[in-house]
Design a protein around this motif. Structure first.
Motif, PDB file in Angstrom:
ATOM      1  N   GLY A  80       0.854  -1.110   0.020  1.00 22.48           N
ATOM      2  CA  GLY A  80       0.108   0.055   0.010  1.00 22.48           C
ATOM      3  C   GLY A  80       0.798   1.191  -0.016  1.00 22.48           C
ATOM      4  O   GLY A  80       0.625   2.233  -0.533  1.00 22.48           O
ATOM      5  N   ALA A  81       1.980   1.372   0.764  1.00 24.04           N
ATOM      6  CA  ALA A  81       2.690   2.438   0.714  1.00 24.04           C
ATOM      7  C   ALA A  81       3.423   2.583  -0.389  1.00 24.04           C
ATOM      8  O   ALA A  81       3.739   3.652  -0.950  1.00 24.04           O
ATOM      9  CB  ALA A  81       3.665   2.300   1.982  1.00 24.04           C
ATOM     10  N   ALA A  82       3.891   1.385  -1.071  1.00 26.26           N
ATOM     11  CA  ALA A  82       4.847   1.529  -2.236  1.00 26.26           C
ATOM     12  C   ALA A  82       3.740   1.939  -3.512  1.00 26.26           C
ATOM     13  O   ALA A  82       4.244   2.694  -4.091  1.00 26.26           O
ATOM     14  CB  ALA A  82       5.212   0.457  -2.515  1.00 26.26           C
ATOM     15  N   LEU A  83       2.573   1.443  -3.426  1.00 24.48           N
ATOM     16  CA  LEU A  83       1.595   2.048  -4.565  1.00 24.48           C
ATOM     17  C   LEU A  83       1.312   3.542  -4.455  1.00 24.48           C
ATOM     18  O   LEU A  83       1.124   4.162  -5.720  1.00 24.48           O
ATOM     19  CB  LEU A  83       0.157   1.369  -4.244  1.00 24.48           C
ATOM     20  CG  LEU A  83       0.247  -0.216  -4.726  1.00 24.48           C
ATOM     21  CD1 LEU A  83      -1.117  -0.826  -4.443  1.00 24.48           C
ATOM     22  CD2 LEU A  83       0.294  -0.177  -6.390  1.00 24.48           C
ATOM     23  N   GLU A  84       1.207   4.078  -3.201  1.00 26.89           N
ATOM     24  CA  GLU A  84       0.939   5.560  -3.331  1.00 26.89           C
ATOM     25  C   GLU A  84       2.202   6.249  -3.906  1.00 26.89           C
ATOM     26  O   GLU A  84       2.037   7.141  -4.696  1.00 26.89           O
ATOM     27  CB  GLU A  84       0.944   5.937  -1.584  1.00 26.89           C
ATOM     28  CG  GLU A  84      -0.391   5.399  -1.215  1.00 26.89           C
ATOM     29  CD  GLU A  84      -0.587   6.183   0.477  1.00 26.89           C
ATOM     30  OE1 GLU A  84       0.354   7.096   0.569  1.00 26.89           O
ATOM     31  OE2 GLU A  84      -1.120   5.486   1.167  1.00 26.89           O
ATOM     32  N   ILE A  85       3.346   5.867  -3.599  1.00 24.27           N
ATOM     33  CA  ILE A  85       4.704   6.407  -3.976  1.00 24.27           C
ATOM     34  C   ILE A  85       4.648   6.104  -5.784  1.00 24.27           C
ATOM     35  O   ILE A  85       5.021   6.994  -6.403  1.00 24.27           O
ATOM     36  CB  ILE A  85       5.761   5.935  -3.535  1.00 24.27           C
ATOM     37  CG1 ILE A  85       5.854   6.300  -1.827  1.00 24.27           C
ATOM     38  CG2 ILE A  85       7.086   6.308  -4.115  1.00 24.27           C
ATOM     39  CD1 ILE A  85       7.163   5.647  -0.998  1.00 24.27           C
ATOM     40  N   LEU A  86       4.421   4.913  -6.009  1.00 24.81           N
ATOM     41  CA  LEU A  86       4.768   4.507  -7.577  1.00 24.81           C
ATOM     42  C   LEU A  86       3.498   5.264  -8.445  1.00 24.81           C
ATOM     43  O   LEU A  86       3.886   5.817  -9.216  1.00 24.81           O
ATOM     44  CB  LEU A  86       4.805   3.049  -7.750  1.00 24.81           C
ATOM     45  CG  LEU A  86       5.754   2.269  -7.008  1.00 24.81           C
ATOM     46  CD1 LEU A  86       5.534   0.736  -6.904  1.00 24.81           C
ATOM     47  CD2 LEU A  86       6.872   2.394  -7.761  1.00 24.81           C
ATOM     48  N   ASN A  87       2.507   5.534  -7.759  1.00 24.64           N
ATOM     49  CA  ASN A  87       1.334   5.934  -8.911  1.00 24.64           C
ATOM     50  C   ASN A  87       1.506   7.535  -8.565  1.00 24.64           C
ATOM     51  O   ASN A  87       1.040   8.093  -9.485  1.00 24.64           O
ATOM     52  CB  ASN A  87       0.185   5.493  -8.134  1.00 24.64           C
ATOM     53  CG  ASN A  87      -0.287   4.086  -8.801  1.00 24.64           C
ATOM     54  OD1 ASN A  87       0.369   3.654  -9.944  1.00 24.64           O
ATOM     55  ND2 ASN A  87      -0.710   3.396  -7.998  1.00 24.64           N
ATOM     56  N   ALA A  88       1.936   7.929  -7.328  1.00 23.89           N
ATOM     57  CA  ALA A  88       2.257   9.349  -7.537  1.00 23.89           C
ATOM     58  C   ALA A  88       3.444   9.839  -8.652  1.00 23.89           C
ATOM     59  O   ALA A  88       3.196  11.034  -9.046  1.00 23.89           O
ATOM     60  CB  ALA A  88       2.686   9.936  -6.210  1.00 23.89           C
ATOM     61  N   GLU A  89       4.549   9.021  -8.631  1.00 27.04           N
ATOM     62  CA  GLU A  89       5.405   9.560  -9.664  1.00 27.04           C
ATOM     63  C   GLU A  89       4.799   9.457 -11.124  1.00 27.04           C
ATOM     64  O   GLU A  89       5.093  10.011 -12.085  1.00 27.04           O
ATOM     65  CB  GLU A  89       6.509   8.301  -9.648  1.00 27.04           C
ATOM     66  CG  GLU A  89       7.248   8.409  -8.433  1.00 27.04           C
ATOM     67  CD  GLU A  89       8.441   7.432  -8.283  1.00 27.04           C
ATOM     68  OE1 GLU A  89       8.257   6.525  -9.152  1.00 27.04           O
ATOM     69  OE2 GLU A  89       8.945   7.409  -7.500  1.00 27.04           O
TER      70      GLU A  89
END
Length: 90
Positions: A78-87
């Motif tokens: 979940g934390a990684a998805l927020e970062i990856l999709n924000a990029e």
């Protein structure tokens, strides 16, 4: 995916992992290439981990250990998805 150096605000060479989290972190790193991605015409979106591939990569654990590890992986996912999709949005 390649990230341009200027997109990286802070580079950490080392970080501490609490012993209680060590299995989850090393498991997450083991499956770091097992992401599902939806591609569009001009971009793509990270959807999450491919849990079939994750189960295959991390097999051999008891049901109880697997369920605990899966919960921990989902938190990191979940934390990684927020970062990856924000990029992708920027």
């Amino acid at each position: 995916m390649r990230i341009a150096p200027e997109a990286i605000e802070q580079k950490l060479d080392a970080f501490e992992v609490w012993r209680v989290n060590w299995k989850a972190v090393t498991s997450f790193l083991t499956v770091e290439t097992q992401w599902r991605v939806a591609a569009g015409f001009s971009d793509f979106r990270w959807l999450g981990l491919d849990y079939t591939a994750v189960a295959a990569a991390l097999r051999g654990r008891s049901d109880r250990a697997w369920h605990r590890l899966l919960c921990e992986l989902r938190i990191m996912e979940g934390a990684a998805l927020e970062i990856l999709n924000a990029e992708q949005s920027s």
